[in-house]
Design an enzyme around this catalytic site. Structure first.
Site, mmCIF file in Angstrom:
data_model
loop_
_atom_site.group_PDB
_atom_site.id
_atom_site.type_symbol
_atom_site.label_atom_id
_atom_site.label_comp_id
_atom_site.label_asym_id
_atom_site.label_seq_id
_atom_site.Cartn_x
_atom_site.Cartn_y
_atom_site.Cartn_z
ATOM 1 N N ILE A 1 5.747 -2.845 -7.159
ATOM 2 C CA ILE A 1 4.956 -1.812 -7.532
ATOM 3 C C ILE A 1 5.743 -0.635 -6.690
ATOM 4 O O ILE A 1 5.608 -0.680 -5.249
ATOM 5 C CB ILE A 1 3.755 -1.894 -7.075
ATOM 6 C CG1 ILE A 1 2.951 -3.045 -8.069
ATOM 7 C CG2 ILE A 1 2.754 -0.915 -7.381
ATOM 8 C CD1 ILE A 1 1.738 -3.621 -7.428
ATOM 9 N N ARG A 2 6.403 0.411 -7.143
ATOM 10 C CA ARG A 2 7.089 1.367 -6.488
ATOM 11 C C ARG A 2 7.830 0.826 -5.495
ATOM 12 O O ARG A 2 7.431 1.359 -4.074
ATOM 13 C CB ARG A 2 5.983 2.281 -6.060
ATOM 14 C CG ARG A 2 5.086 3.112 -7.191
ATOM 15 C CD ARG A 2 4.617 4.369 -6.713
ATOM 16 N NE ARG A 2 5.579 5.537 -6.548
ATOM 17 C CZ ARG A 2 5.455 6.417 -5.552
ATOM 18 N NH1 ARG A 2 4.187 6.464 -4.565
ATOM 19 N NH2 ARG A 2 6.241 7.363 -5.111
ATOM 20 N N GLY B 1 0.865 -1.279 0.028
ATOM 21 C CA GLY B 1 0.151 -0.028 0.201
ATOM 22 C C GLY B 1 0.909 1.107 0.142
ATOM 23 O O GLY B 1 1.864 1.251 -0.821
ATOM 24 N N GLU B 2 0.673 2.248 0.799
ATOM 25 C CA GLU B 2 1.487 3.278 1.010
ATOM 26 C C GLU B 2 1.849 3.249 2.308
ATOM 27 O O GLU B 2 1.176 3.621 3.278
ATOM 28 C CB GLU B 2 0.853 4.593 0.497
ATOM 29 C CG GLU B 2 1.731 5.818 0.516
ATOM 30 C CD GLU B 2 2.913 5.549 -0.492
ATOM 31 O OE1 GLU B 2 2.658 5.045 -1.577
ATOM 32 O OE2 GLU B 2 3.825 6.206 -0.110
ATOM 33 N N SER B 3 3.149 3.114 2.607
ATOM 34 C CA SER B 3 3.684 2.978 3.940
ATOM 35 C C SER B 3 3.486 4.164 4.913
ATOM 36 O O SER B 3 3.103 4.004 6.294
ATOM 37 C CB SER B 3 5.051 2.480 4.173
ATOM 38 O OG SER B 3 5.915 3.392 3.518
ATOM 39 N N CYS C 1 6.217 -5.385 0.684
ATOM 40 C CA CYS C 1 6.344 -4.053 0.168
ATOM 41 C C CYS C 1 6.154 -2.788 1.192
ATOM 42 O O CYS C 1 6.923 -2.715 2.195
ATOM 43 C CB CYS C 1 5.506 -3.636 -1.095
ATOM 44 S SG CYS C 1 5.960 -2.735 -2.176
ATOM 45 N N ARG D 1 12.624 3.537 0.745
ATOM 46 C CA ARG D 1 11.524 3.771 -0.261
ATOM 47 C C ARG D 1 11.500 4.208 -1.548
ATOM 48 O O ARG D 1 12.481 4.946 -1.897
ATOM 49 C CB ARG D 1 10.541 4.520 0.555
ATOM 50 C CG ARG D 1 10.380 4.332 2.168
ATOM 51 C CD ARG D 1 9.191 5.174 2.578
ATOM 52 N NE ARG D 1 8.194 5.520 2.064
ATOM 53 C CZ ARG D 1 7.421 6.364 2.216
ATOM 54 N NH1 ARG D 1 7.678 7.208 2.715
ATOM 55 N NH2 ARG D 1 6.206 6.437 1.182
ATOM 56 N N HIS E 1 4.911 -8.377 -4.417
ATOM 57 C CA HIS E 1 3.819 -8.450 -4.126
ATOM 58 C C HIS E 1 3.462 -10.030 -4.388
ATOM 59 O O HIS E 1 2.746 -10.355 -5.408
ATOM 60 C CB HIS E 1 2.838 -7.526 -4.931
ATOM 61 C CG HIS E 1 2.593 -6.248 -4.311
ATOM 62 N ND1 HIS E 1 1.882 -5.858 -3.448
ATOM 63 C CD2 HIS E 1 3.482 -5.249 -4.618
ATOM 64 C CE1 HIS E 1 1.985 -4.736 -3.185
ATOM 65 N NE2 HIS E 1 3.015 -4.252 -3.896
ATOM 66 N N GLU F 1 1.286 -11.981 -3.336
ATOM 67 C CA GLU F 1 -0.134 -12.134 -3.441
ATOM 68 C C GLU F 1 -0.806 -11.868 -4.771
ATOM 69 O O GLU F 1 -2.202 -12.214 -5.036
ATOM 70 C CB GLU F 1 -1.061 -11.246 -2.306
ATOM 71 C CG GLU F 1 -1.102 -9.908 -2.528
ATOM 72 C CD GLU F 1 0.117 -8.961 -2.358
ATOM 73 O OE1 GLU F 1 1.146 -9.557 -2.452
ATOM 74 O OE2 GLU F 1 -0.011 -7.691 -2.721
HETATM 75 N N1 GLN Z 1 6.099 3.120 -1.992
HETATM 76 C C1 GLN Z 1 5.209 2.501 -1.186
HETATM 77 C C2 GLN Z 1 5.559 2.921 0.178
HETATM 78 O O1 GLN Z 1 6.868 3.745 0.435
HETATM 79 C C3 GLN Z 1 5.248 0.884 -1.126
HETATM 80 C C4 GLN Z 1 4.590 0.560 -2.318
HETATM 81 C C5 GLN Z 1 3.920 -0.744 -2.220
HETATM 82 O O2 GLN Z 1 3.515 -1.285 -1.119
HETATM 83 N N2 GLN Z 1 3.724 -1.365 -3.403
HETATM 84 O O3 GLN Z 1 5.091 2.735 1.023
#
Ligand code: GLN
Length: 195
Positions: free
Chosen positions: A136-137, A52-54, A83, A110, A172, A174
């Site tokens: 993903i990012r 997600g977005e940490s 992630c 990150r 990921h 999952e």
């Molecule tokens: N870029 C996100 C972060 O810094 C992590 C990305 C992800 O969980 N797919 O939280």
């Protein structure tokens, strides 16, 4: 363990792709549930912190006063962070720095692959077998401590590691059909709850 002998594994469901993890855990033989409060944690044998977005997830964790309960949970139960979840488990977070649970001795940067190549599907080798990894990012693990075991690398950087009961993936698992990494975590949870 649940009455049916399946390990009970929660997925932190404040933000991010928790539903795909629940499905993967069920396919891997666990009884999965969503976690939003301290009391949801009490009945579990293990926990997944999803991608997600940490920074957003951390803000919600603070708002729900879950930071200490999660830390406490991790001192005797297995946690699998993917992630953003990997970022939350690290002892050190950079780019930018942010607080974390500090349960796995590693430094993690990150969004480390840069903006142009936000997402990619790559092939990695785990246990002598090739599998797809969806990044993903994604963060990059820049340093691991002596107790960390590297299970897979990509471009010479660790992407799947474990320290004792905890498991970390910067990608990921999952999101691909191969459930072997979730099965590995379910096995770790079953082993930990039998001791
Ligand atoms: N870029 C996100 C972060 O810094 C992590 C990305 C992800 O969980 N797919 O939280």
């Amino acid at each position: 363990m649940a009455g049916n002998g399946k390990p009970k594994i929660g997925v932190l469901a404040l933000q991010g792709d928790f539903e795909a993890h629940q499905r993967a855990l069920e396919r891997a033989g666990a009884q999965a549930s969503e976690v939003r409060t301290d009391s949801d944690l009490q009945k579990l044998d293990g926990l997944v912190i999803p991608g997600g977005e940490s920074s957003t997830m951390l803000k919600l964790i603070m708002e729900e006063q879950l930071l200490e309960p999660l830390r406490r949970f991790g001192t005797n139960k297995p946690i699998f962070g993917t992630c953003a979840g990997a970022i939350l488990l690290a002892t050190e977070v950079t780019h930018p720095a942010q607080p974390s649970l500090g349960l796995v001795d590693m430094s993690i940067e990150r969004n480390a692959y840069g903006r142009q190549i936000d997402s990619r599907i790559s092939s990695i080798e785990v246990n002598g077998k090739s599998r797809e990894a969806v990044f993903i990012r994604a963060p990059i693990i820049r340093r691991v401590g002596p107790k960390v075991n590297v299970l897979a690398s990509y471009q010479d950087q660790p992407v799947l590691v474990e320290q004792g009961r905890h498991l970390v993936a910067t990608f990921h698992p999952e999101l691909t059909a191969d459930d072997s990494i979730h099965r590995h975590f379910v096995d770790k949870v079953a082993a930990a709850s039998n001791t």
